[in-house]
Design an enzyme around this catalytic site. Sequence first.
Site, PDB file in Angstrom:
ATOM      1  N   SER A  80       0.839  -1.505   0.383  1.00  0.00           N
ATOM      2  CA  SER A  80       0.221   0.097  -0.329  1.00  0.00           C
ATOM      3  C   SER A  80       0.697   1.021   0.092  1.00  0.00           C
ATOM      4  O   SER A  80       1.350   1.706  -0.787  1.00  0.00           O
ATOM      5  CB  SER A  80      -1.016  -0.047   1.131  1.00  0.00           C
ATOM      6  OG  SER A  80      -1.760   0.781   1.193  1.00  0.00           O
TER       7      SER A  80
ATOM      8  N   ASP B  39      -2.722   6.770  -3.522  1.00  0.00           N
ATOM      9  CA  ASP B  39      -1.830   5.993  -2.682  1.00  0.00           C
ATOM     10  C   ASP B  39      -0.838   4.923  -3.321  1.00  0.00           C
ATOM     11  O   ASP B  39      -2.017   4.898  -5.000  1.00  0.00           O
ATOM     12  CB  ASP B  39      -2.002   5.231  -1.365  1.00  0.00           C
ATOM     13  CG  ASP B  39      -2.655   4.159  -1.151  1.00  0.00           C
ATOM     14  OD1 ASP B  39      -3.534   4.295  -2.476  1.00  0.00           O
ATOM     15  OD2 ASP B  39      -2.688   3.459  -0.324  1.00  0.00           O
TER      16      ASP B  39
END
Length: 546
Positions: free
Chosen positions: A156, A301
């Site tokens: 992530s 992100d």
Amino acid sequence: MTRLPPELRDRAIRWIADDVDPAARHELQTVLAAAMSGSADGVAGLADRMAGPLAFGTAGLRGPVRAGPNGMNTAVVVRTTAGVASWLTAHGKAGQIVVIGRDARHGSASFAAAAAEVLHAAGFDVRVLPRPLPTPVLAFAAKHLGAAAAIQITASHNPPSDNGYKLYDDSAIQIVPPADTEIEAAIAEAPGAVSVPRQPGATVLGEDVLDAYLDRVAQVPRSTVRGLRVAATALHGVGAEVLREALSRAGFTDVHLVAEQSGPDPDFPTVSFPNPEEPGATDLLLALAAEVGADLAIALDPDADRCAVGVPDAGGRWRMLRGDETGVLLGEYVLSTTTNPDPLVATTIVSAAMLREIARAHGARYAETLTGFKWLTRAGNGLVFAYEEALGLCVNPDFVRDKDGIAAAALACDLAAKLKAEDRSLLDELDRLAVAHGVHVTDQVSLRVTDLAVRGQVMTRLRKAPPAELAGVPVGVEDLLPETDALRIAGGGVRVVIRPSGTEPKLKCYLQVMRPVGDAAALAAVRVDATGTMAALRRDVEALLG
């Protein structure tokens, strides 16, 4: 010289013998040699690498890419996947579909291939996404294909040195207890990586799954207004082209990408920390937004499951909205447009309380869960929207049971375009919500640690000696154990939730100040008062952490 414990040396030698990656074997041999020479740093480094195995936390496995059981490497992925295969078989899922996806981080390609080979050898119907793609596409594929499980190789928004392994069960939602402990037990029983059967030959999916996902995202917007100029960044992750195509299919074609950050790059060269929440991470985005005269800025992100929104104020100065601000904006929009006769919205115990008031105003059901979308998307039937303050937004739970930065971006563009056509802005809408439901000012204080034991020590100290007052307001303390390791401290319009992070070496404190607003004329003064109280609250919490 520092003595190397024989037990540590022997464990390292056994791990090296069982490793399946020549480069990782050489890496750990080098560390072992330094430890055997009596180097203090060498012994400490070896002990750290052998301190694992990595545990299933908030988002599955996550850790630095390095050799040894306490890192992300092919051997760890092979043994982990062997444990997952055993767990699935024990739950009657033998031979069923498992979908595997990946981002573009260091190691992701080889880790995804290793996981696919282990599952294929174990007799599962393994389907692999065709290239590095956003995590929401994997979550969509899990539901779309009726998979027994799905695995995304990603870390992530973690630093470039990290990678991870995110696991979804047959509900297409991230796993929850007791699955994590069951899988850890199965991993512990797995043989050394070199003895785990692996077989190439998994099915590589075509573009049809991505195409189906994009078609569904195109249906997320509620209005027909499309007059909007958008600046966007993927922060060197895998979301840029998927975002552009998703917005195009939704009717938003005036999109400008930050060129320096559009291509996947595992080194993340323009940002020190690839998280839109971090100071400086969106500087290039906001500069581009001002340069092209954008109406809205979007930051994903690196795996595109989180979405941050930036807006210009009346003077043309750009800023990023906080996660709670975007959450209540989209929550209000979903509830005002949903066709569900009995809708449910959800957020977490650390998010702002305004969504509860918005739900009440719409006659909708509201739920608060523990942090993480593995809990949020299990909040109940009729879920139409969920968010957490860390930029996680689920605006499409009917086809992605996880946070989805791509779909959230499409809905944010839709709302911004609709408001623009009404000669209003997202900031105007936030003002309207504040007048209706009170000013909710939020902030966060984090204690970053190098020794994870410090987090437990601080929590123990606070449980034994909790504060009686914060920001000049008497407060009470609610211990959320055993449900979760957290303290909720509240009273007189202030609230603090303190918990260890599940993904980072931090103790996190989530701060909120709430003040009612009599009317629009009082809003500015109430905000000043709430902001002043927040400054005092922040000082007190920082002192509390020591």
